[in-house]
Motif scaffolding. Structure first.
Motif, PDB file in Angstrom:
ATOM      1  N   ILE A   1      10.358  53.321  62.028  1.00  0.00           N
ATOM      2  CA  ILE A   1      11.248  53.036  60.895  1.00  0.00           C
ATOM      3  C   ILE A   1      12.390  52.125  61.324  1.00  0.00           C
ATOM      4  N   MET A   2      12.978  52.368  62.502  1.00  0.00           N
ATOM      5  CA  MET A   2      14.078  51.513  62.966  1.00  0.00           C
ATOM      6  C   MET A   2      13.613  50.081  63.208  1.00  0.00           C
ATOM      7  N   CYS A   3      12.437  49.920  63.813  1.00  0.00           N
ATOM      8  CA  CYS A   3      11.903  48.573  64.072  1.00  0.00           C
ATOM      9  C   CYS A   3      11.599  47.841  62.772  1.00  0.00           C
ATOM     10  N   SER A   4      10.978  48.544  61.825  1.00  0.00           N
ATOM     11  CA  SER A   4      10.665  47.944  60.524  1.00  0.00           C
ATOM     12  C   SER A   4      11.939  47.528  59.800  1.00  0.00           C
ATOM     13  N   SER A   5      12.979  48.340  59.963  1.00  0.00           N
ATOM     14  CA  SER A   5      14.259  48.072  59.309  1.00  0.00           C
ATOM     15  C   SER A   5      14.857  46.740  59.748  1.00  0.00           C
ATOM     16  N   ILE A   6      15.011  46.558  61.044  1.00  0.00           N
ATOM     17  CA  ILE A   6      15.703  45.348  61.499  1.00  0.00           C
ATOM     18  C   ILE A   6      14.825  44.103  61.384  1.00  0.00           C
ATOM     19  N   LEU A   7      13.513  44.248  61.544  1.00  0.00           N
ATOM     20  CA  LEU A   7      12.637  43.089  61.409  1.00  0.00           C
ATOM     21  C   LEU A   7      12.513  42.660  59.941  1.00  0.00           C
ATOM     22  N   GLY A   8      12.353  43.618  59.033  1.00  0.00           N
ATOM     23  CA  GLY A   8      12.251  43.296  57.607  1.00  0.00           C
ATOM     24  C   GLY A   8      13.502  42.631  57.075  1.00  0.00           C
ATOM     25  N   SER A   9      14.666  43.145  57.457  1.00  0.00           N
ATOM     26  CA  SER A   9      15.920  42.564  56.988  1.00  0.00           C
ATOM     27  C   SER A   9      16.153  41.178  57.584  1.00  0.00           C
ATOM     28  N   THR A  10      15.664  40.957  58.808  1.00  0.00           N
ATOM     29  CA  THR A  10      15.768  39.638  59.442  1.00  0.00           C
ATOM     30  C   THR A  10      14.961  38.596  58.655  1.00  0.00           C
ATOM     31  N   ILE A  11      13.769  38.967  58.236  1.00  0.00           N
ATOM     32  CA  ILE A  11      12.923  38.046  57.458  1.00  0.00           C
ATOM     33  C   ILE A  11      13.590  37.702  56.119  1.00  0.00           C
ATOM     34  N   LEU A  12      14.180  38.705  55.467  1.00  0.00           N
ATOM     35  CA  LEU A  12      14.826  38.477  54.169  1.00  0.00           C
ATOM     36  C   LEU A  12      16.032  37.559  54.282  1.00  0.00           C
ATOM     37  N   ILE A  13      16.815  37.735  55.350  1.00  0.00           N
ATOM     38  CA  ILE A  13      17.995  36.866  55.509  1.00  0.00           C
ATOM     39  C   ILE A  13      17.552  35.426  55.779  1.00  0.00           C
ATOM     40  N   GLY A  14      16.394  35.271  56.434  1.00  0.00           N
ATOM     41  CA  GLY A  14      15.849  33.936  56.650  1.00  0.00           C
ATOM     42  C   GLY A  14      15.452  33.269  55.343  1.00  0.00           C
ATOM     43  N   ILE A  15      14.928  34.061  54.388  1.00  0.00           N
ATOM     44  CA  ILE A  15      14.559  33.525  53.068  1.00  0.00           C
ATOM     45  C   ILE A  15      15.799  33.053  52.313  1.00  0.00           C
ATOM     46  N   ILE A  16      16.889  33.829  52.406  1.00  0.00           N
ATOM     47  CA  ILE A  16      18.133  33.485  51.704  1.00  0.00           C
ATOM     48  C   ILE A  16      18.669  32.132  52.169  1.00  0.00           C
TER      49      ILE A  16
END
Length: 405
Positions: free
Chosen positions: A83-98
Motif C-alpha cells: 500500500i505504501m509503495c502504491s501510494s507514492i508511485l501512483g501520486s507521482t504519476i498523477l503529479i506528472g500528468i498535472i
C-alpha cells in the motif's frame, strides 16, 4: 509478537529502513504541498482569489483525510509495504500528468485523486514503525520519520519556486515528478517487508468498531483535535505568507520567497529533539512547549522588519513539527485497539484542519491582510493549548489518585 523480530539499533536493517521511511515521507509531503508556493502564481495567472487558488492544496488534503479511513483496512489485508509503495508511485504519476495541464479547474479533480493515493502512506508508515521497531526506540524513529515531512516540504517548495521563476510552473512540477519517481523505486527496493504483520480481512463492522472504540477514548479525541488545529494553522501560515513577502515593502522574487522555506529545516531538528525531550520530561509538558513556540512565532510575524517575520515563521515551524511528532506517538500509545485505524483518525483530523483552516485563512487575508492571518492562527493555537492542558490536568489527577490507592 516475539521481540526477536523487532528492528533494534545496531541491526543491519536499522538505517536502511529508517532511510526508506524518511524518503517515503519526503515524497509524500513534497507532492502534497508542492503547489503551496504557486498559490500567488495561480491567483495572478488565472485571475482567481487566494482562497480559490489555495484549493490546489485543500482539495488534495481533503480527499486524503477522507481516504485515510479506508487505507488501514487495505493495508491490513494486502500488507503495509504494498500500500505504501502504491501510494507514492501512483501520486507521482498523477503529479506528472498535472505538469501538462493549463487549466486550473482541470487540475483540481486530479489533485483530489492524488490525495486519495497519498492517503496510503502516512498512517500506514506510522503503524509500520510501531510494529517493526523495538518499542524503546519508536519515539525517536517517529521523530526521524516526521523530519522527512519537513525536508520534503522544504525541497519540494524550493525546487518548485526556483524553477517556476526560471522557467514555468509546468517545468517545476514536471521536474519534481521525475525526482519522485526515482525515489519511489528506491523506496520499494530498500523498505523491508513487514516481519510482525499478519494479513487479516476485517468486515466493515469490525473496522467501524475499531474506529468507534478509539473515538470513545477521551484522550485520543483531544489529541485528534489538537492535530486539526496545529496542522490547519501550519498550512494557513505557509499558504499565505508569500502574499505580504511578494508585495511592498519587501517585493521579494518568487525564488527568494522559495528560499525562505529553508526554515523547514528547523522542523527536521525539532521533531527528533522534542521527541527526546518528551521521553525525559513527559509528552504533554513538551507538547505544551511546542504549542507555546507556535503561538509566540505567529505573534512575532506581525512585526514589520523582514528578519523578525522570518524568525517568527522559524519559531512557529519549530513548534509545529515538535508538537506533531509528540502527538503522533501519543495517538498510537493511547489506542486500545486498531492502532492503524487510530493513526488514520488522527491524520483525518490533521488533514481536515489543513483543508478547512488552510482555505478559510484566505478570507482572513482579504479581511485584514496579514493581521487577519495572525488573529486566526493565534486563536487556533490558544485553543490547542487549552486542550493540551486539559489532558495535563487529567493526567495529574489520575497520578494523584493512584498514589492514594
Amino acid at each position: 509478537m516475539p521481540s526477536a523480530h523487532f528492528i533494534k539499533k545496531g541491526d543491519k536493517q536499522y538505517w536502511p529502513t529508517i532511510a526508506a521511511l524518511f524518503f517515503g515521507s519526503f515524497v509524500t509531503f513534497a507532492l502534497l504541498y508542492c503547489f503551496q508556493p504557486l498559490i500567488p502564481v495561480f491567483s495572478s495567472e488565472y485571475k482567481i482569489s487566494p482562497s480559490i487558488a489555495s484549493l490546489s492544496i485543500s482539495m488534495a488534503t481533503g480527499s486524503l483525510a477522507i481516504a485515510m479511513l479506508l487505507t488501514p483496512s487495505l493495508s491490513d489485508h494486502f500488507g503495509r509495504k504494498l500500500i505504501m509503495c502504491s501510494s507514492i508511485l501512483g501520486s507521482t504519476i498523477l503529479i506528472g500528468i498535472i505538469a501538462f495541464i493549463d487549466n486550473f479547474y482541470v487540475i483540481l479533480p486530479i489533485r483530489i485523486v492524488e490525495g486519495i493515493f497519498l492517503a496510503g502512506y502516512p498512517a500506514i508508515a506510522m503503524t509500520y514503525i510501531q510494529e517493526e521497531f523495538d518499542p524503546g526506540i519508536t519515539g525517536i524513529v517517529m521523530g526521524i520519520f516526521i523530519s522527512g515531512n519537513s525536508v520534503g516540504g522544504l525541497l519540494g517548495r524550493l525546487l518548485v519556486s526556483t524553477l517556476t521563476d526560471l522557467f514555468s510552473w509546468h517545468v517545476a512540477i514536471g521536474t519534481l515528478s521525475i525526482l519522485s519517481f526515482f525515489i519511489s523505486i528506491w523506496f520499494y527496493k530498500n523498505l523491508p517487508v513487514s516481519q510482525n504483520f499478519q494479513p487479516c480481512k476485517l468486515s466493515l463492522y469490525d473496522v467501524a468498531q475499531r474506529f468507534t472504540i478509539n473515538l470513545k477514548v477521551g484522550k485520543l479525541v483531544v489529541i485528534y483535535m489538537i492535530g486539526f488545529l496545529i496542522m490547519g494553522s501550519f498550512v494557513a501560515l505557509y499558504n499565505y505568507a508569500e502574499y505580504p513577502l511578494l508585495a511592498p515593502p519587501y517585493s521579494l522574487s518568487q525564488t527568494l520567497v522559495g528560499f525562505i522555506f529553508i526554515i523547514y529545516l528547523v522542523g527536521t531538528f525539532s521533531s527528533t529533539f522534542m521527541s527526546r525531550l518528551a521521553s525525559l520530561h513527559g509528552e504533554l509538558k513538551v507538547l505544551d512547549m511546542g504549542l507555546m513556540c507556535m503561538l509566540l512565532g505567529i505573534i512575532i510575524t506581525i512585526l514589520l522588519p523582514l528578519w523578525l517575520k522570518i524568525l517568527g515563521i522559524a519559531l512557529f515551524t519549530f513548534g509545529f513539527f515538535g508538537s506533531h511528532s509528540i502527538a503522533s506517538s501519543m495517538v498510537v500509545k493511547y489506542s486500545p485497539v486498531g492502532k492503524a485505524q487510530s493513526s488514520a483518525l488522527y491524520l483525518l483530523f490533521y488533514y481536515a484542519g489543513s483543508s478547512f483552516i488552510g482555505t478559510w485563512g484566505g478570507n482572513f487575508l482579504i479581511w485584514k491582510g496579514w493581521s487577519g492571518i495572525v488573529i486566526l492562527l493565534s486563536g487556533s493555537i490558544c485553543l490547542a493549548l487549552v486542550l493540551s492542558n486539559t489532558l495535563l490536568v487529567k493526567n495529574y489527577h489520575s497520578s494523584v489518585r493512584k498514589l492514594h490507592v
